[in-house]
Design a protein around this motif. Structure first.
Motif, mmCIF file in Angstrom:
data_model
loop_
_atom_site.group_PDB
_atom_site.id
_atom_site.type_symbol
_atom_site.label_atom_id
_atom_site.label_comp_id
_atom_site.label_asym_id
_atom_site.label_seq_id
_atom_site.Cartn_x
_atom_site.Cartn_y
_atom_site.Cartn_z
ATOM 1 N N LYS A 1 78.196 -2.497 91.242
ATOM 2 C CA LYS A 1 78.015 -2.703 90.313
ATOM 3 C C LYS A 1 78.191 -1.882 89.353
ATOM 4 N N SER A 2 79.222 -1.051 88.893
ATOM 5 C CA SER A 2 79.433 -0.158 87.590
ATOM 6 C C SER A 2 80.809 -1.251 87.185
ATOM 7 N N SER A 3 81.763 -2.096 88.279
ATOM 8 C CA SER A 3 82.285 -3.190 87.287
ATOM 9 C C SER A 3 82.003 -3.766 86.703
ATOM 10 N N TYR A 4 80.748 -3.829 87.335
ATOM 11 C CA TYR A 4 79.546 -5.775 86.154
ATOM 12 C C TYR A 4 79.648 -5.251 85.115
ATOM 13 N N ALA A 5 79.475 -4.087 85.393
ATOM 14 C CA ALA A 5 78.660 -3.367 83.908
ATOM 15 C C ALA A 5 79.638 -3.078 82.856
ATOM 16 N N GLU A 6 80.610 -2.692 83.327
ATOM 17 C CA GLU A 6 81.665 -2.045 82.574
ATOM 18 C C GLU A 6 82.272 -3.858 82.004
ATOM 19 N N GLY B 1 78.752 -18.508 70.557
ATOM 20 C CA GLY B 1 77.520 -17.153 70.830
ATOM 21 C C GLY B 1 77.471 -16.813 72.601
ATOM 22 N N VAL B 2 77.478 -16.939 73.932
ATOM 23 C CA VAL B 2 77.867 -17.156 74.586
ATOM 24 C C VAL B 2 78.894 -16.861 75.980
ATOM 25 N N TYR B 3 79.179 -15.517 76.615
ATOM 26 C CA TYR B 3 79.938 -14.965 76.735
ATOM 27 C C TYR B 3 79.974 -15.387 78.454
ATOM 28 N N LEU B 4 80.535 -15.449 79.134
ATOM 29 C CA LEU B 4 80.999 -15.602 80.469
ATOM 30 C C LEU B 4 81.174 -14.275 81.529
ATOM 31 N N LEU B 5 80.555 -13.307 81.847
ATOM 32 C CA LEU B 5 81.117 -11.963 82.313
ATOM 33 C C LEU B 5 82.317 -13.044 83.867
ATOM 34 N N VAL B 6 83.113 -12.629 83.920
ATOM 35 C CA VAL B 6 84.169 -13.268 85.224
ATOM 36 C C VAL B 6 84.148 -11.873 85.873
ATOM 37 N N ASN B 7 83.466 -12.495 87.793
ATOM 38 C CA ASN B 7 83.447 -11.139 88.285
ATOM 39 C C ASN B 7 83.878 -11.976 89.801
ATOM 40 N N SER B 8 84.744 -12.825 89.789
ATOM 41 C CA SER B 8 85.433 -13.513 91.134
ATOM 42 C C SER B 8 86.306 -12.914 92.211
ATOM 43 N N LEU C 1 72.718 -3.014 84.705
ATOM 44 C CA LEU C 1 71.775 -3.266 83.410
ATOM 45 C C LEU C 1 71.777 -1.643 82.830
ATOM 46 N N ILE C 2 71.472 -0.595 83.611
ATOM 47 C CA ILE C 2 71.793 1.019 83.541
ATOM 48 C C ILE C 2 72.852 0.877 82.869
ATOM 49 N N GLY C 3 73.786 0.822 84.348
ATOM 50 C CA GLY C 3 75.325 1.019 83.848
ATOM 51 C C GLY C 3 75.622 0.703 82.720
ATOM 52 N N PHE C 4 75.507 -0.634 82.355
ATOM 53 C CA PHE C 4 75.651 -0.967 81.145
ATOM 54 C C PHE C 4 75.183 -0.544 79.625
ATOM 55 N N GLY C 5 73.894 0.010 79.449
ATOM 56 C CA GLY C 5 73.317 0.754 78.660
ATOM 57 C C GLY C 5 73.945 2.338 78.925
ATOM 58 N N VAL C 6 74.314 2.887 79.671
ATOM 59 C CA VAL C 6 74.561 3.821 79.708
ATOM 60 C C VAL C 6 75.777 4.514 78.546
#
Length: 298
Positions: free
Chosen positions: A254-259, A236-243, A67-72
């Motif tokens: 976690k930075s790749s998830y945040a990106e 309005g629901v968006y899937l963050l694909v991370n496979s 969440l911090i990575g996302f916010g920054v």
């Protein structure tokens, strides 16, 4: 009397949080990250609310790295202060985040109860995270929700995750009075293959392999991944694909998830023209002796 006391405590806690946020904003001399951590069940009633804090090195360790990575990223791109509220509970199922009112308002759940009246018992068992962590935030001007829960199931074995998540999304949106955009982090986190697993962005993923001759059997992981696509069919629901990213309940990179979450927000919440997802399945059709699969976002 008990309900009145709880309402008074919630009102005082909300006022305290608002006052602390104002103080933090007044002290800031540049765009900053502020966060509030609400991690304990019914903690407002236990008088353990943390309030708003400026993100600093010594505080960040206790907050969600994703969440911090996302916010920054948002802060730097938008050049404005960003507030983050973490309302998380390690390993928690989704049911506790659904209010009793949301449970009773769900048409899907109601139809399931018609077939199995025993399911009605769950109406009095859901909602303890809703009451303790989410409901106190309802007055705030929340921009959207970043959801990263799911491995713990629903706490209601007969009611599967997409049904509960649709009820949660609908009930939270009703509580806030608007269609909050919702980023849903795919579960399980990572563990698949990537075109270039040596890329730091994909570190921890597997190399792609040729398809097996025989179709493999189903798995718990495959079922969870399918749930994400089912849930993301809601508007309005968006899937963050991370496979193709690093795996684990708490993935190390976690930075790749945040990106990815950042790009989803830019495209779908802030209206910027950035690519935010890979190819998405549309339909399949037979053409003579062949099968054609249509995707968009190609």
């Amino acid at each position: 009397e008990e309900a009145k006391r709880e309402a008074e405590e919630e009102t005082k806690a909300k006022a305290k949080v608002e006052e602390e946020l104002k103080k933090a904003l007044l002290k800031a001399d540049k765009p900053s990250i502020f966060f509030e951590e609400l991690r304990k069940m019914d903690q407002l009633h236990q008088k353990e609310n943390w309030g708003w804090w400026a993100a600093t090195d010594w505080r960040n360790g206790a907050f969600s790295a994703q969440l911090i990575g996302f916010g920054v990223r948002l802060m730097k791109h938008l050049n404005c202060p960003v507030g983050l509220i973490e309302a998380g509970s390690n390993g928690s199922p989704s049911g506790p985040f659904l209010s009793k009112e949301g449970f009773l308002a769900s048409g899907e759940i109601a139809r399931m109860i018609e077939k199995n009246p025993n399911l009605a018992k769950y109406a009095d068992k859901v909602g303890w995270h809703w009451r303790g962590m989410i409901k106190p935030c309802v007055p705030f001007a929340v921009k959207g929700i970043y959801w990263d829960q799911g491995e713990g199931g629903t706490e209601m074995p007969e009611i599967y995750q997409p049904v509960v998540m649709r009820a949660i999304v609908a009930s939270w949106r009703k509580a806030w009075g608007r269609d909050l955009p919702w980023i849903y982090v795919q579960k399980p986190s990572g563990g698949g293959c990537a075109l270039n697993p040596e890329n730091p962005f994909n570190k921890g993923s597997k190399a792609c392999e040729a398809l097996p001759e025989n179709v493999p059997g189903g798995s718990w992981h495959a079922s969870l991944r399918g749930d994400g696509y089912d849930i993301a069919r809601m508007s309005g629901v968006y899937l963050l694909v991370n496979s193709d990213l690093s795996p684990g309940v708490h993935p190390p990179i976690k930075s790749s998830y945040a990106e990815r979450g950042f790009r989803i927000a830019l495209a779908n919440v802030y209206g910027e023209k950035v690519e935010w997802t890979g190819p998405m399945f549309v339909k399949v059709a037979r053409k003579g002796g062949k099968v054609a699969v249509l995707f968009d976002h190609t």
